[in-house]
Scaffold this active site. Structure first.
Site, mmCIF file in Angstrom:
data_model
loop_
_atom_site.group_PDB
_atom_site.id
_atom_site.type_symbol
_atom_site.label_atom_id
_atom_site.label_comp_id
_atom_site.label_asym_id
_atom_site.label_seq_id
_atom_site.Cartn_x
_atom_site.Cartn_y
_atom_site.Cartn_z
ATOM 1 N N GLY A 7 35.931 25.306 33.367
ATOM 2 C CA GLY A 7 34.641 26.002 33.563
ATOM 3 C C GLY A 7 33.496 25.648 33.782
ATOM 4 N N LYS A 77 32.870 31.548 30.884
ATOM 5 C CA LYS A 77 32.280 32.915 30.075
ATOM 6 C C LYS A 77 33.366 33.208 28.901
ATOM 7 C CE LYS A 77 28.141 33.426 31.884
ATOM 8 N NZ LYS A 77 28.027 34.384 33.116
ATOM 9 N N ASN A 103 28.486 30.600 24.033
ATOM 10 C CA ASN A 103 27.475 31.680 23.204
ATOM 11 C C ASN A 103 28.835 32.619 22.572
ATOM 12 O OD1 ASN A 103 25.005 30.923 23.494
ATOM 13 N ND2 ASN A 103 24.609 31.817 25.258
ATOM 14 N N ALA A 129 21.093 25.983 31.888
ATOM 15 C CA ALA A 129 21.275 25.765 33.142
ATOM 16 C C ALA A 129 21.519 26.795 34.218
ATOM 17 C CB ALA A 129 22.653 24.926 33.500
ATOM 18 N N LYS A 185 23.045 31.521 16.064
ATOM 19 C CA LYS A 185 22.738 31.849 17.700
ATOM 20 C C LYS A 185 23.490 33.176 18.114
ATOM 21 C CE LYS A 185 22.357 29.749 22.032
ATOM 22 N NZ LYS A 185 23.136 28.878 23.065
ATOM 23 N N ASN A 203 12.744 38.485 28.355
ATOM 24 C CA ASN A 203 12.596 38.442 26.573
ATOM 25 C C ASN A 203 11.533 38.723 25.793
ATOM 26 O OD1 ASN A 203 15.389 37.328 27.443
ATOM 27 N ND2 ASN A 203 15.002 35.341 26.664
ATOM 28 N N SER A 254 17.390 37.137 29.936
ATOM 29 C CA SER A 254 18.580 36.780 29.201
ATOM 30 C C SER A 254 19.838 36.669 30.171
ATOM 31 C CB SER A 254 18.938 37.842 28.103
ATOM 32 O OG SER A 254 19.233 38.981 28.483
#
Ligand code: NAD
Length: 305
Positions: A7, A77, A103, A129, A185, A203, A254
């Site tokens: 990835g 992802k 995430n 990034a 997180k 945000n 976001s």
């Protein structure tokens, strides 16, 4: 260290570039042909504070991967984690560790179904990034990276990763129990991502109305209760922590918002969707806000071609 990154999008390219610049033997692995060809032809362009530098490193298509690495980093992802883990599992050696800094919740658990659980390292990073185009990424922000063995067992290889990352300028520390770190997180993302994605706001916009803040508080309260049911104790003030992050990143859209803007599938299943799934696992089905946010984002993205 021999490092393969499966990835090689925004984050995979960024980490690959920093590690290659620091002298590590890095190979980027992706399914995106234009990107791989651009890196092999011109090097990888990294933009930071308006300046661009080119870094020479290897890039390969998934099907050509043969290497036996000391470290594999999975940076797809979250909806592609199981494919990436299958790829990793084909070529890892006895001592290889496999790291996820993705995430959401569930990536490491998906990986443990495919790869020896003793090899899985998980964590979070505050680096950011953005993909500009094939062979070109922007380093959008810096911050700490925290990692730990997902199984909680000790592994000597963890210290080598910490040393290698710090040498590359990726400020990193190891912790014995990484699960609360990943949960914290997750909860920031639970509070910010779906609401900003669905409303088109940045945000900071979640702080403008008391009714939006109430919605965030409810989503976060449900997530903290689910964490508790999973044996993870989180601070009482998680909603305030979400508001602080929203303020500090106020001008940013976001990642889920950007996915919706570009009509891409989002990571909703690993964020609010993970809260719904884990709540059901704990026979704790009282997560109506996360259920609604998940269903709305899923409905929205199901209409993308
Ligand atoms: P991205 O979409 O830029 O990159 C993902 C890459 O994976 C793409 O290049 C895609 O072609 C590739 N890919 C898809 N399926 C694959 C497969 N089966 N095998 C190999 N490659 C495959 O995503 P990103 O922004 O780099 O995010 C990656 C992860 O890191 C996500 O979980 C994200 O939430 C997390 N993250 C992102 C940031 C950020 O600032 N971008 C910051 C922290 C964490």
């Amino acid at each position: 260290m021999n490092i393969s990154i499966i990835g090689a999008g925004a984050m995979g390219s960024l980490f690959g570039a920093l590690l290659a610049e620091s002298g590590e033997n890095v190979c980027l692995i992706d399914i995106w042909k234009e990107h791989i060809n651009a890196i092999n032809t011109n090097g990888l362009a990294i933009e930071l504070d308006g300046k661009t530098r080119f870094i020479k490193l290897k890039a390969e298509f998934v099907e050509n991967m043969v290497d036996r690495s000391d470290l594999v980093i999975i940076f797809v992802k979250s909806n592609q984690t199981s494919e990436a883990a299958e790829t990793a599992n084909k070529f890892i050696g006895d001592k290889t560790l496999v790291l996820t800094l993705q995430n959401g919740m569930g990536n490491a658990d998906v990986m443990t179904k495919i790869i020896d659980p003793k090899k899985i390292v998980a964590g979070t990073t505050s680096h950011g990034a953005t993909m500009i185009g094939p062979g070109h990424v922007r380093h959008a922000g810096k911050g700490p990276t925290v990692i730990g063995m997902w199984s909680g067992e000790k592994n000597e290889g963890l210290a080598d990763i910490v040393e290698t990352f710090n040498k590359a300028g990726i400020e990193t520390k190891a912790v014995e129990d990484v699960k609360p770190v990943v949960w914290k997180k997750l909860i920031i993302n639970v509070g910010i991502n779906a609401i900003t994605a669905l409303t088109g706001i940045k945000n900071g916009g979640i702080l403008d109305l008391e009714s939006t803040k109430d919605l965030v508080r409810e989503a976060v309260k449900e997530a903290v209760a689910v964490a508790d049911a999973q044996g993870i104790k989180l601070p009482e003030d998680m909603a305030d922590q979400v508001f602080k992050v929203a303020e500090a990143t106020g001008a940013n859209r976001s990642s889920m918002g950007q996915d919706i803007d570009h009509r891409r599938q989002t990571e909703i299943g690993a964020i609010n969707g993970a809260i719904v799934r884990l709540a059901a696992q704990s026979n704790f089905d009282m997560v109506p806000v996360n259920k609604t946010l998940t269903a709305l984002v899923e409905t929205y993205q199901s209409h993308f071609q």
